[in-house]
Design an enzyme around this catalytic site. Structure first.
Site, PDB file in Angstrom:
ATOM      1  CD1 TRP A 104      -1.968  -2.275   1.892  1.00 57.57           C
ATOM      2  CD2 TRP A 104      -2.904  -1.435   0.037  1.00 57.57           C
ATOM      3  NE1 TRP A 104      -2.930  -3.163   1.452  1.00 57.57           N
ATOM      4  CE2 TRP A 104      -3.518  -2.673   0.321  1.00 57.57           C
ATOM      5  CE3 TRP A 104      -3.332  -0.725  -1.086  1.00 57.57           C
ATOM      6  CZ2 TRP A 104      -4.528  -3.216  -0.482  1.00 57.57           C
ATOM      7  CZ3 TRP A 104      -4.335  -1.255  -1.878  1.00 57.57           C
ATOM      8  CH2 TRP A 104      -4.919  -2.485  -1.572  1.00 57.57           C
ATOM      9  CG  ASP A 173      -3.234   3.549   4.237  1.00 54.05           C
ATOM     10  OD1 ASP A 173      -4.260   3.289   4.916  1.00 54.05           O
ATOM     11  OD2 ASP A 173      -2.965   2.982   3.167  1.00 54.05           O
ATOM     12  CE  LYS A 197      -8.400  -3.833   3.802  1.00 51.36           C
ATOM     13  NZ  LYS A 197      -7.592  -2.746   3.308  1.00 51.36           N
TER      14      LYS A 197
HETATM   15  C1  LIG Z   1      -7.044  -2.287   1.952  1.00 51.99           C
HETATM   16  C2  LIG Z   1      -6.064  -1.206   2.089  1.00 51.99           C
HETATM   17  C3  LIG Z   1      -6.026  -0.125   1.197  1.00 51.99           C
HETATM   18  C4  LIG Z   1      -6.963  -0.008   0.007  1.00 51.99           C
HETATM   19  O1  LIG Z   1      -8.211   0.347   0.428  1.00 51.99           O
HETATM   20  P1  LIG Z   1      -9.389   0.632  -0.612  1.00 51.99           P
HETATM   21  O2  LIG Z   1     -10.457   1.141   0.289  1.00 51.99           O
HETATM   22  O3  LIG Z   1      -9.716  -0.674  -1.261  1.00 51.99           O
HETATM   23  O4  LIG Z   1      -8.908   1.633  -1.580  1.00 51.99           O
HETATM   24  C5  LIG Z   1      -5.100   0.875   1.409  1.00 51.99           C
HETATM   25  N1  LIG Z   1      -4.255   0.819   2.454  1.00 51.99           N
HETATM   26  C6  LIG Z   1      -4.255  -0.203   3.339  1.00 51.99           C
HETATM   27  C7  LIG Z   1      -3.284  -0.202   4.467  1.00 51.99           C
HETATM   28  C8  LIG Z   1      -5.159  -1.247   3.178  1.00 51.99           C
HETATM   29  O5  LIG Z   1      -5.157  -2.264   4.055  1.00 51.99           O
END
Ligand SMILES: *Cc1c(COP(=O)(O)O)cnc(C)c1O
Length: 362
Positions: A104, A173, A197
């Site tokens: 990511w 993030d 998540k």
């Molecule tokens: C799943 C994930 C993403 C992507 O998320 P989307 O909502 O599908 O764009 C980005 N960063 C992390 C750390 C993730 O676990």
């Protein structure tokens, strides 16, 4: 008859608290006396206003945010933030530091570079397939922000502590570990997290942004890509994903009122992770893939002696009502995602199954 529920170790979309799902079910046909479902009411109605305002208030309380912070619920996932952040904050030859700790982070760096922004990749753990979090990083003193991925969902690593970046704000993030532990949010200029998540269903991304960074926005951005558009309209410039925001609100209520906040949540999460890693560490059969000091308390990644055994493990686990244990397709192996809603007894059931499987296949 109560419905069959399995122990769900999916990485995302992922498990939600059963009590939240039951509340949604109970209120679904008649939301708060409206005679309509939450998926049918107007986003301009009092019913939805109450939902989003309560969700915003809970985010502020849980993260102890002061008045400088704006809370937004946006669409486009965490992936949209990879481009919105540099678009909004890196005008006029500004630069940003990025730490590359996995899939990511790599994507976040790629998007900033596509835009032609000045990106300093100040540290990376790519040399060992992202099995660790880099230490002793030299940050650029005049960078506009330092971007990190606090939990690496695919590689199974997590920052144990947030790095010291001096006066430069962190941008993070937190898709896979938001609300899993307390941290000092005042060091962050922006935090973002896809809900699916650790916080709710797919379809909405939480963004928390501080005034000083929001002021950097260039004039020539399309309306939908400006944070100020959404901040000024309480995330209702256009139609928000009402059902997703509503579910997030209920999960945050569960976190505050049933769990008792981030300190209690962190204690439970530590207990779950200790149980699983403790068992893996004393076993010669299962092998953790992340360095011990960089391990994620959310996504536990491990290997078995062969890919054949891994396949068999995932299939037999599912027969025992333990789902979602296959590792991400890009890395293979196995992964147990044990986010906030996953109860301790799910991890206990998993460890029991792992013991049995080792006995009959080891
Ligand atoms: C799943 C994930 C993403 C992507 O998320 P989307 O909502 O599908 O764009 C980005 N960063 C992390 C750390 C993730 O676990």
């Amino acid at each position: 008859m109560s419905p069959k529920r399995i122990y769900n170790f999916n990485a995302g979309p992922a498990a939600l608290p059963l009590s939240v799902l039951e509340e949604i079910q109970r209120d679904f046909l008649d939301f708060k006396g409206s005679g309509m479902s939450i998926t049918e009411v107007s986003h301009r109605s009092k019913w939805f206003d109450d939902v989003i305002n309560d969700a915003v208030a809970r985010v502020k309380r849980l993260l102890k945010l002061d008045d400088r912070y704006q809370v937004m619920f946006l669409q486009g996932g965490a992936s949209m933030q990879f481009c919105m952040i540099p678009m909004n904050f890196l005008a006029d030859g500004r630069s940003a530091d990025y730490v590359n700790t996995g899939t990511w982070s790599t994507k976040a760096i790629k998007e900033a570079k596509i835009l032609g922004k000045k990106v300093n990749v100040v540290a990376s753990s790519e040399d060992r397939n992202f099995a660790y979090i880099p230490k002793n990083i030299q940050f650029t003193p005049d960078a506009t922000y330092v971007h990190i991925t606090t939990n690496n969902t695919i590689k199974g690593t997590q920052w144990a502590e947030m790095p010291d970046t001096g006066k430069v704000p962190l941008v993070a993030d937190m898709s896979s570990d938001i609300f899993s532990r307390p941290f000092d949010a005042s060091r962050f200029g922006l935090i973002y997290a896809g809900a699916q998540k650790n916080m709710g269903p797919a379809g909405v991304c939480l963004v928390v942004a501080r005034d000083d960074l929001l002021k950097l926005e260039p004039a020539n951005l399309p309306t939908m890509l400006k944070y100020s558009t959404h901040a000024e309209k309480n995330s209702m410039f256009n139609t928000p994903p009402c059902f997703s925001v509503y579910t997030v609100q209920l999960v945050l209520k569960w976190l505050e009122e049933t769990i008792g906040g981030l300190d209690s949540m962190a204690r439970i999460n530590q207990q779950k992770a200790d149980l699983l890693y403790g068992y893996i560490d004393q076993s010669g059969f299962y092998k953790g893939t992340a360095d011990a000091d960089s391990r994620s308390r959310m996504n536990v990644t491990f290997r078995l002696p062969s890919e054949e055994l891994e396949k068999k493990f995932v299939a037999e686990a599912l027969k025992n009502d333990l789902g979602g244990l296959k590792g991400h397709r890009s890395v293979g192996g196995c992964r147990a995602s044990i986010y906030n809603p996953t109860p301790l007894k799910a991890v206990e059931a998993l460890v029991d199954f792992m013991k049995q499987f080792e006995k009959s296949n080891g």
